[in-house]
Design a protein around this motif. Sequence first.
Motif, PDB file in Angstrom:
ATOM      1  N   LYS A   1       0.814  -1.208   0.000  1.00 19.57           N
ATOM      2  CA  LYS A   1       0.000   0.000   0.000  1.00 19.57           C
ATOM      3  C   LYS A   1       0.851   1.264   0.000  1.00 19.57           C
ATOM      4  O   LYS A   1       0.627   2.170  -0.780  1.00 19.57           O
ATOM      5  CB  LYS A   1      -0.911  -0.026   1.237  1.00 19.57           C
ATOM      6  CG  LYS A   1      -1.823   1.172   1.372  1.00 19.57           C
ATOM      7  CD  LYS A   1      -2.780   1.260   0.224  1.00 19.57           C
ATOM      8  CE  LYS A   1      -3.695   2.478   0.389  1.00 19.57           C
ATOM      9  NZ  LYS A   1      -4.432   2.744  -0.840  1.00 19.57           N
ATOM     10  N   ASP A   2       1.788   1.343   0.906  1.00 15.73           N
ATOM     11  CA  ASP A   2       2.567   2.576   1.045  1.00 15.73           C
ATOM     12  C   ASP A   2       3.901   2.215   1.699  1.00 15.73           C
ATOM     13  O   ASP A   2       3.895   1.632   2.796  1.00 15.73           O
ATOM     14  CB  ASP A   2       1.783   3.568   1.924  1.00 15.73           C
ATOM     15  CG  ASP A   2       2.420   4.944   1.946  1.00 15.73           C
ATOM     16  OD1 ASP A   2       3.662   5.021   1.882  1.00 15.73           O
ATOM     17  OD2 ASP A   2       1.686   5.939   2.022  1.00 15.73           O
ATOM     18  N   PRO A   3       5.027   2.534   1.072  1.00 17.51           N
ATOM     19  CA  PRO A   3       6.313   2.130   1.678  1.00 17.51           C
ATOM     20  C   PRO A   3       6.563   2.784   3.031  1.00 17.51           C
ATOM     21  O   PRO A   3       7.349   2.274   3.832  1.00 17.51           O
ATOM     22  CB  PRO A   3       7.348   2.592   0.645  1.00 17.51           C
ATOM     23  CG  PRO A   3       6.660   3.599  -0.198  1.00 17.51           C
ATOM     24  CD  PRO A   3       5.204   3.242  -0.194  1.00 17.51           C
ATOM     25  N   ASN A   4       5.881   3.873   3.335  1.00 20.01           N
ATOM     26  CA  ASN A   4       6.109   4.533   4.628  1.00 20.01           C
ATOM     27  C   ASN A   4       5.641   3.691   5.805  1.00 20.01           C
ATOM     28  O   ASN A   4       6.025   3.942   6.944  1.00 20.01           O
ATOM     29  CB  ASN A   4       5.370   5.872   4.684  1.00 20.01           C
ATOM     30  CG  ASN A   4       6.131   6.957   3.953  1.00 20.01           C
ATOM     31  OD1 ASN A   4       7.209   6.706   3.442  1.00 20.01           O
ATOM     32  ND2 ASN A   4       5.566   8.138   3.895  1.00 20.01           N
ATOM     33  N   VAL A   5       4.762   2.724   5.576  1.00 15.75           N
ATOM     34  CA  VAL A   5       4.252   1.934   6.701  1.00 15.75           C
ATOM     35  C   VAL A   5       4.824   0.525   6.696  1.00 15.75           C
ATOM     36  O   VAL A   5       4.346  -0.338   7.398  1.00 15.75           O
ATOM     37  CB  VAL A   5       2.709   1.860   6.724  1.00 15.75           C
ATOM     38  CG1 VAL A   5       2.120   3.238   6.921  1.00 15.75           C
ATOM     39  CG2 VAL A   5       2.171   1.231   5.466  1.00 15.75           C
ATOM     40  N   ASN A   6       5.873   0.307   5.928  1.00 13.63           N
ATOM     41  CA  ASN A   6       6.516  -1.012   5.956  1.00 13.63           C
ATOM     42  C   ASN A   6       7.569  -1.022   7.059  1.00 13.63           C
ATOM     43  O   ASN A   6       8.709  -1.356   6.849  1.00 13.63           O
ATOM     44  CB  ASN A   6       7.156  -1.322   4.608  1.00 13.63           C
ATOM     45  CG  ASN A   6       7.717  -2.731   4.584  1.00 13.63           C
ATOM     46  OD1 ASN A   6       7.112  -3.660   5.087  1.00 13.63           O
ATOM     47  ND2 ASN A   6       8.897  -2.868   4.010  1.00 13.63           N
TER      48      ASN A   6
END
Lengths: 819, 439
Positions: free
Chosen positions: A785-790
């Motif tokens: 979904k979004d690399p910031n929340v990996n």
Amino acid sequence: VIIDGVRHYADQSDARNVNLAGRTGDNMYIVPSPLDQIDPNSIETIDVLKGPSATSLYGSDAANGVIVITTKRGKAGRTEMSLAVDQGISSMPGKYPEGIYRYGTRLTGSTRCDWDDLSCSFDSIVRFQALNHPKYTALGRGYQSRVSTSVSGGVHILKYALTGSAGSDEGILKLPEVEVERFKRQHGYSVPVWMRRPDRYITWGVGGSFQAQVQPQLNITLTSNLYHSNQRKSSMTVEGVSRLLTVAPEEIAPTRIDSVSLLNNFYEKVIAEMLTMNTSARLQWQATPWLPITATAGLNTQQRTDQRFLPPKLVSKGRDTAGDYGTGRGTVLTRSLNIQTELLSFRDRVRIFSGVNYINRSIADVTVSLPYTSSIPSGVSTPLVLEGRERISGQTTFGWYVEPKLNMNSRFFVIPGVRLDNNGLSGRGAGFTGFPKMNFSWVASDEPFFPLKNTISMFRVRMAVGAAGTQPRPAQRLRLLTIDTMATLPAMYRGGVRIQELGNTKLRPERSQEVEGGFEAELWNGRFVFGFTGYRKNRKDAIIQRALDPSVSVNGDIPQVYTNLGVVRNTGFETSISSSIIERSELGWNVSLDLSRNRNVIVKLNPGQEGIYLRDGTIAAVGYPISGIWERPILGFYDKDQNGIIQKQEVVVGDDEVYLGRSEPSFLTNATTRVTLFGGRVSFNTSVAYTHGLTQVNKAASTSASDPLYLAANDPSASFTDQAGAAVRSETAYAWIQSVNTVRWQWLSVSYVVPPKLLGAIRARMMSISLQGSNLLLKSNYRGKDPNVNAASPDSHGVLDGGQLPAPRVWTMRIQIGS
Amino acid sequence: MFTYNFKQLISLGLLLVIANTACRDIAPPLPEGMMDPNMVRTPDGAIALYRGALSQTQNGLFNYIQFSGLLSDELTVPDPSGPPGGFDPRIPIVSPSLYAQLHAIRNQARQARLALTTYAPATPSSLRGELYAIEAYAEVFLAEFFCSGILLSTVEFEGDWTYSHRFTRTEVYEHAIALFDSALTLSVDSARIYHLASIGRGRALVGLEQFDEAVQSVQSVPTAFIYGLPFNSERAALDFRSSTASVADREGVNGLPFRSSNDPRSASREIGRSQSGIPQFLPRKIDAVGQGGPATPMFVVASGIEARLIEAEGALRNGEISKWAGILDTLRATAGAYLIPPVGSLPAISDDSTTLASDSLRIDVMFHERAYWLFFSGHRQGDMRRLIRQYGRDPESVYPTGFYGPKGPLLGYRYGESVVGLVPDPVKPSKDACLNRDA
């Protein structure tokens, strides 16, 4: 963070960054920071201090930078009033990646088949994502509103400013519609509001500032701000979204949904309430014409009341919960005193500043809770187990600094300085630690010999050299003990003392030297501005956490200790370019571009540290970063039995981890542009960011049975490479490691300033209307979904990408009126 | 040349006073919930460390009982949520958690013992003897559960730590026996601790297949003897429930019928069902007070019953069949009263002559009796390994085997082949450091 001269601690230590009511492992219960509470409209200035100067003025714990906030001050003259109203709406942009589910038949009939299950004869694949489905999704619309007002004015001898604000933010998370209906059928009453819309943040604040000119030589400023916030969250935030992400189609069949709810066990309400009072008194006293003294005394009080609540009888099928409640209260008092004086001034050539800082912080928390349990055996009497914990700690820092400012010829400045710190972290009697620094600044463009004066209107070169140090904290150095006080413990153990932390008695202080240099240039009278800063920081005996063998465990956990790793070097640069391309009354156009890069690398390892595992799984090795991505590689694969399927035994995985990249991007860029029309009455602002070369282990995908690559196992239509990666996923996440590049359209705002002639009817001095949107577009090669929340966190129960919500898209309408 | 007036001197003086006060008032800060290490450098502090070591032991022992029960046939996860993984289905995994907890018992006991020696030398020496015995028991648990390759590192009192070499299973037992010997030497003033150490020494000698010495070690222990560590039964019941474990019944073909035999020594009761309707059973030994559980719940570390069972096995090994059967029958007639919770008398073994007809059947009976008398006390895993190692049984005829879990036949889930827990590598914790994985 320093607000009106009073120190705030954004991190109140690990134990306080979570809800005080228990369940400290959950990262969803992070309490608001001071920056979340303060009303943006009450801020007059924000300054950021970095590098050796920050250390010199605020001590070694400010070595990473200081944010200095000053709230609004009154001005002598007519009374000014302002009112700002914001209304916003938020939503999750885009779709979640679809899960892929494989179905087939066994002897027992049709079924969903695991990828590893070779006994299943596959016949179909179904793509499904509950989070994209209106009936099953937990993502809805969020709403934000805020009202801010201020009044200011006064006369020369007494000026005042009063501010007030109130706001609410309802998050985008919602209970899926199908769950709302199921709950009512099962329990006979409607879902409580907090379950239906769990995420909410309500805040209010009032503040006042009074400046009195008591004598010509004495100015006193009293400032006080009171902020209150109430944050509500639910366990659905983390666990529910993660669960929905992998819900298979058959799990939402009408025959199952009544007996096995989608979100069983994920209803726990958590409230973090915080009342903060920030009071300061600033005294500016010209004791003699050559001795000005500025003193600021401050008191920051933070009171927290946290609660968590798991309602009883929520879970079906014989696992009725008896409920679960916990509460925690905490108080933080920060007392600070800063005194600065100019000891000597000689014709503006030499000015010697000196000051002292005193900070004392005390923390007292108490937690009372019933322990978390998903279910209670029937027949076990309640109330069950009461746990109580008390935490008390304190810390005092005293610092003194002297900073001569040498003005050589109004163009060349030399500012040496030294700071002596006696930090409470060092323990009693640890003595003072000195941090010297030296700043140089040369305005070359003012020199008579400087060429191109018509083109380069200003050119300044600067350089700073400084030293800092970090003392080992007690928990890092000492063997610490804990006492068993739980009321539920059998009497013979109560009062017992156990070793809680192994500590490292040989830990030495970390020392660092930093060199920072750069320049600023203005061309064509400021139409083009260029700035550059480069830095290099060497951390000797860097204090890093590492894992030890469990055979030296003292508390039953895998032991972790802090160790002096060796020399770690941080290098990087920040550069900015801004230009006023068009400067006309009817049309203006400004563009700015920022580019930055940061690198850390292990330069030298102390004896015995080669090849050790650091806390996050990184391997310590010279020439590699301290936060690198390491993983066992897939060396090769071969379809030995020629069946078109790569199986585990046909893949060769290397024994040793190899370095695969940095967990920080190669570089970050940010472009901002502003267009103004009609003399500035209409303006457009927008910003786009680009992140390059961030290496990530997409752990969410590697552990999700619905991830396309995961599903490549035993799939003859998938490539051999994908099949091999999936076949050995339990041994290595090698196939899920990506180098991620991201373009993000961060925000756009459109503002309109109403002409004065239209404001007569409402007797306003100014009025503006603006519309702002944030998080508008994301383009990335990241598979998720979004690399910031990996974010891989050891405390997140293995829930990663799916369990954390990316920042939503928010559209906000704002009306501001001043009179 | 500067001159100062009175007001300026007062200002400077004020600065100096603040600086001086601040320097003197700096408090020694400690993280929340932590104690100053100086507090144990007193006799009372050393005794508090002794109590803490017992508390750590109680906590670690409960975990050991559960994990070893899962790897053996005592406990099972009745409704596993996915493909086989972990100890219950015998999948070889590196799980440092239990390994760390058992080492924590060792290290806390050692620290407390050294504190008593240094700061409370006047206390009875049996306190130190008890801590020696606890340290040794933790090593016995390690030897019974884990593969060869165990580190017996030392944490110096108030100092550094030293990693040891990898010990084989035999070396760990021998190391434990040396600690038990120290415990016996120090425990002449306490029969309770002397018996604790005697039984532990016997247990380690049984692990080394030295039965004569083992029998000699335990023969002075009265049958009624119990050394137990009290626990909160409500808390333990909750923890057990949360673990989703359950008392097993004929687990994986070879498992004993701990529930369906209705033997009071392995009594359990249903406490709920999983979402698929599979029941979960809680051992009466940890049941809540008032629910038929023990009045004073304790995890029994050593008992006189175990001493008699060691003597019985010694007799069996020496071919003294009537002596062997006599010991077991006597236990069945009288020793139920010493169990926690107590049970009534049981029919004699020798009443059923078919069970004693051959060496193989007598071994079955011996281990059956051990399994029930010592149910849910952390003995069964060591016994199952001994059946393979000392009696030549095939692991697949001892440990649970075949399809795993109620969905096993449907999904093809099967038990693995592991009979031990894997020791984590000290440098690479994701890998194992086993010298071998034999029973």
